[in-house]
Design a protein around this motif. Sequence first.
Motif, PDB file in Angstrom:
ATOM      1  N   SER A 369       0.827  -1.197   0.000  1.00  0.00           N
ATOM      2  CA  SER A 369       0.000   0.000   0.000  1.00  0.00           C
ATOM      3  C   SER A 369       0.864   1.250   0.000  1.00  0.00           C
ATOM      4  O   SER A 369       1.989   1.256   0.513  1.00  0.00           O
ATOM      5  N   GLY A 370       0.348   2.311  -0.592  1.00  0.00           N
ATOM      6  CA  GLY A 370       1.054   3.574  -0.634  1.00  0.00           C
ATOM      7  C   GLY A 370       0.105   4.683  -1.023  1.00  0.00           C
ATOM      8  O   GLY A 370      -1.059   4.448  -1.355  1.00  0.00           O
ATOM      9  N   PHE A 371       0.614   5.921  -1.008  1.00  0.00           N
ATOM     10  CA  PHE A 371      -0.275   7.038  -1.313  1.00  0.00           C
ATOM     11  C   PHE A 371       0.524   8.271  -1.714  1.00  0.00           C
ATOM     12  O   PHE A 371       1.713   8.415  -1.420  1.00  0.00           O
ATOM     13  N   ILE A 372      -0.172   9.174  -2.398  1.00  0.00           N
ATOM     14  CA  ILE A 372       0.288  10.515  -2.726  1.00  0.00           C
ATOM     15  C   ILE A 372      -0.714  11.492  -2.119  1.00  0.00           C
ATOM     16  O   ILE A 372      -1.927  11.292  -2.231  1.00  0.00           O
ATOM     17  N   PHE A 373      -0.235  12.541  -1.478  1.00  0.00           N
ATOM     18  CA  PHE A 373      -1.097  13.616  -0.994  1.00  0.00           C
ATOM     19  C   PHE A 373      -0.448  14.949  -1.345  1.00  0.00           C
ATOM     20  O   PHE A 373       0.736  15.152  -1.082  1.00  0.00           O
ATOM     21  N   VAL A 374      -1.230  15.849  -1.949  1.00  0.00           N
ATOM     22  CA  VAL A 374      -0.733  17.182  -2.276  1.00  0.00           C
ATOM     23  C   VAL A 374      -1.835  18.198  -2.025  1.00  0.00           C
ATOM     24  O   VAL A 374      -2.999  17.967  -2.383  1.00  0.00           O
ATOM     25  N   THR A 375      -1.475  19.318  -1.425  1.00  0.00           N
ATOM     26  CA  THR A 375      -2.367  20.473  -1.381  1.00  0.00           C
ATOM     27  C   THR A 375      -1.570  21.702  -1.779  1.00  0.00           C
ATOM     28  O   THR A 375      -0.399  21.844  -1.410  1.00  0.00           O
ATOM     29  N   ASN A 376      -2.188  22.607  -2.526  1.00  0.00           N
ATOM     30  CA  ASN A 376      -1.507  23.820  -2.987  1.00  0.00           C
ATOM     31  C   ASN A 376      -1.844  25.035  -2.132  1.00  0.00           C
ATOM     32  O   ASN A 376      -1.684  26.174  -2.574  1.00  0.00           O
TER      33      ASN A 376
END
Length: 497
Positions: A369-376
């Motif tokens: 399992s893994g993930f990407i999270f981004v907020t600008n």
Amino acid sequence: MKRTFILILLCSNSALNAQLNTALNSVFEDNNLMGMSVVTVCGGQVQHVFHAGKKDNTRNLLVDDSTMYRIASISKMVTATGIMNLFEDGLFQLDDDINDAMGFAVRNPNYPDVPITFRMVLSHTSSLQDGDGYDDFLSGTYNFQNDVPNFSEYLLTSGDYYETNNWRTEEPGTYFTYSNANYGLVGTLIEKLSGERFDQYMKENVLEPLGIAGSFNITDIENIDNVAAIYRNQGGSWTPQADNYQGQMPSGFDLENYAPGTNGILFGPQGGLRISALDLAKILLVHSNFNPGVLDAATIALMHEPQWTYTGSNGDNYYGLFRSWGLGVHITTNASGGDILFEDDVMFGHPGEAYGLISDMYFGSQNGSGFIFVTNGCFNGYDFGDFSSFYTVEEEVFSAIYTQAVLNCTTTIKENSAIPLLNLFPNPAEDVLFIEYVSRSAPAHITICDARGVICFEQLIDECHPHQINVSNFASGFYSVIITSKLKLENAWFVKH
């Protein structure tokens, strides 16, 4: 005995997706974010994609699959991936003195007889740091008039941007200090070893082979409207801090006279990659050994070996966040109140922060399992979390991903055989995908789903012989191929260019 892990991923997971969407929407709204993207991965497959908010507040442009973020320090892990390609080509060894590549003596003036090695630079133990000369060096690099300043101007005591604290007082190789300057140096080493500009080398050897549309050079981006502006709250209103292009492609640098190896920091190896969250998942899959072709598995494993681990006095642990480091890879140790993402798993990856943007890319060692999270941007700013050294908004995202995605990421084990039970080729595919399936329980049913779990193709098939599927009308991105029969389920993925 070798084993492989095959993801049991059905397209009919809409209930789980809805629960994760609800949780992530709450994070987005409660923290008053400008825009947000999350991609989760399970066992080598993109499991879920979530977007919310705006990439451009002025023009009311919404975040979507094609939105590219200036991904901040996750760029360092991509840069490390690039230089390890040159390692595989035999152009350097990790404990080589970088002097041989740079062409001049790179030494900490406090330790003139101690070599600075590739291993040290990649693991932030070189004793080079972002000293008082760093901001001026960046400004001089990005705003050059005639010639780009040589990186030696920061490193050498005779340089225009040299300050005493550009180098630490500890001996190289003994102390960890997270440093952007280290990765400006890595970018310059890539140019020295390859003979190419950093941006071009990364495009040709890492990004394009993975079907990634992003770039370390903003002028390479095909549609400038895909690039998200980055915001902070200033004076009670959203104020752009970076990448606020308003539909106008910037002119870029005059590179006609640029000599590769002069100063790779010009292209932002330390933080300047523009890339979508979905494309960033392709980098994650390389490092979780589900996306072969850029680096060998042995090289990936080497990058994930701890090169430095915090003992209490051998480094700056950055408020408890950094306690173990590989070759361009952050390794969590689950220290209480520190580097915790998921308490029951060691995680590998990288965080990022710049101009108001926050980003995370991590994967676990247990179930793929893994993930990407981004907020600008976050209107209220970022506060440290309740139980870790990550910010509150990151803790909330991690919690949502863990409860709604990680705990539902299940794998089953099958024995390796000389002939793969499910083989897809070519991968990436352009117009035609061939599917070869070996089974004792034909007939079987083939289903192709996109990254959101939407069914794009279905068909009954026989065993063994290759099946030709026309994918020319498929949008670019990740696709899951699921084969179901009376006795078993097989799953694999491919990328559509």
